[in-house]
Design a protein around this motif. Structure first.
Motif, PDB file in Angstrom:
ATOM      1  N   GLY A  11       0.812  -1.212   0.000  1.00  0.00           N
ATOM      2  CA  GLY A  11       0.000   0.000   0.000  1.00  0.00           C
ATOM      3  C   GLY A  11       0.841   1.255   0.000  1.00  0.00           C
ATOM      4  N   LEU A  12       1.913   1.253   0.758  1.00  0.00           N
ATOM      5  CA  LEU A  12       2.836   2.385   0.785  1.00  0.00           C
ATOM      6  C   LEU A  12       3.469   2.588  -0.588  1.00  0.00           C
ATOM      7  CD1 LEU A  12       4.474   4.591   2.208  1.00  0.00           C
ATOM      8  CD2 LEU A  12       6.076   2.814   2.942  1.00  0.00           C
ATOM      9  N   ALA A  13       3.919   1.511  -1.195  1.00  0.00           N
ATOM     10  CA  ALA A  13       4.541   1.598  -2.515  1.00  0.00           C
ATOM     11  C   ALA A  13       3.536   2.075  -3.573  1.00  0.00           C
ATOM     12  CB  ALA A  13       5.125   0.253  -2.913  1.00  0.00           C
ATOM     13  N   ALA A  14       2.296   1.616  -3.472  1.00  0.00           N
ATOM     14  CA  ALA A  14       1.283   1.950  -4.473  1.00  0.00           C
ATOM     15  C   ALA A  14       0.757   3.376  -4.330  1.00  0.00           C
ATOM     16  CB  ALA A  14       0.120   0.965  -4.404  1.00  0.00           C
ATOM     17  N   THR A  15       0.643   3.849  -3.089  1.00  0.00           N
ATOM     18  CA  THR A  15       0.023   5.164  -2.867  1.00  0.00           C
ATOM     19  C   THR A  15       1.015   6.248  -2.475  1.00  0.00           C
ATOM     20  OG1 THR A  15      -0.409   4.779  -0.511  1.00  0.00           O
ATOM     21  CG2 THR A  15      -2.101   4.043  -2.080  1.00  0.00           C
ATOM     22  N   GLY A  16       2.170   5.838  -1.959  1.00  0.00           N
ATOM     23  CA  GLY A  16       3.131   6.821  -1.477  1.00  0.00           C
ATOM     24  C   GLY A  16       2.778   7.373  -0.110  1.00  0.00           C
TER      25      GLY A  16
ATOM     26  N   ALA B 212       1.909   6.350   3.900  1.00  0.00           N
ATOM     27  CA  ALA B 212       1.899   5.318   4.929  1.00  0.00           C
ATOM     28  C   ALA B 212       0.508   5.192   5.553  1.00  0.00           C
ATOM     29  CB  ALA B 212       2.935   5.627   6.003  1.00  0.00           C
ATOM     30  N   ALA B 213      -0.198   6.306   5.710  1.00  0.00           N
ATOM     31  CA  ALA B 213      -1.540   6.281   6.317  1.00  0.00           C
ATOM     32  C   ALA B 213      -2.530   5.540   5.429  1.00  0.00           C
ATOM     33  CB  ALA B 213      -2.032   7.703   6.582  1.00  0.00           C
ATOM     34  N   ILE B 214      -2.537   5.854   4.150  1.00  0.00           N
ATOM     35  CA  ILE B 214      -3.459   5.172   3.233  1.00  0.00           C
ATOM     36  C   ILE B 214      -3.056   3.708   3.080  1.00  0.00           C
ATOM     37  CG2 ILE B 214      -4.294   5.046   0.850  1.00  0.00           C
ATOM     38  CD1 ILE B 214      -4.050   8.118   0.768  1.00  0.00           C
ATOM     39  N   GLY B 215      -1.764   3.454   2.937  1.00  0.00           N
ATOM     40  CA  GLY B 215      -1.293   2.077   2.835  1.00  0.00           C
ATOM     41  C   GLY B 215      -1.638   1.265   4.065  1.00  0.00           C
ATOM     42  N   GLY B 216      -1.481   1.866   5.240  1.00  0.00           N
ATOM     43  CA  GLY B 216      -1.820   1.186   6.490  1.00  0.00           C
ATOM     44  C   GLY B 216      -3.301   0.911   6.618  1.00  0.00           C
ATOM     45  N   THR B 217      -4.127   1.886   6.208  1.00  0.00           N
ATOM     46  CA  THR B 217      -5.578   1.698   6.250  1.00  0.00           C
ATOM     47  C   THR B 217      -6.000   0.566   5.325  1.00  0.00           C
ATOM     48  OG1 THR B 217      -5.940   4.021   6.787  1.00  0.00           O
ATOM     49  CG2 THR B 217      -7.811   2.818   5.864  1.00  0.00           C
ATOM     50  N   LEU B 218      -5.463   0.550   4.121  1.00  0.00           N
ATOM     51  CA  LEU B 218      -5.762  -0.539   3.186  1.00  0.00           C
ATOM     52  C   LEU B 218      -5.342  -1.882   3.770  1.00  0.00           C
ATOM     53  CD1 LEU B 218      -4.629   1.091  -0.191  1.00  0.00           C
ATOM     54  CD2 LEU B 218      -6.970   0.604   0.532  1.00  0.00           C
TER      55      LEU B 218
END
Length: 67
Positions: free
Chosen positions: A26-31, A33-39
């Motif tokens: 998620g971090l790699a895809a969105t850049g 950490a918050a959005i990647g963590g939520t996903l």
């Protein structure tokens, strides 16, 4: 047949691994950490529930077992 407790412990360990992996993806895809963590958390909650149901379903199926 394995116990429910064993199924739950296996699911928790597997989902911790999945949570870490999905957070990085998620971090790699969105850049973010918050959005990647939520996903990752949403994915883990769904995956955990489905894994428990899947394991319990298969625990009741006798096919393929050496009894």
């Amino acid at each position: 047949m394995e116990t429910r407790r064993r199924s739950v412990v296996k699911a928790i360990v597997w989902n911790i691994i999945g949570l870490a992996t999905m957070t990085l993806v998620g971090l790699a895809a969105t850049g973010s950490a918050a959005i990647g963590g939520t996903l990752a958390v949403v994915n883990t909650a769904i995956g955990f529930t489905m894994y428990i149901l899947y394991e319990r379903l298969w625990a009741g199926i006798r096919w393929g077992r050496n009894v």
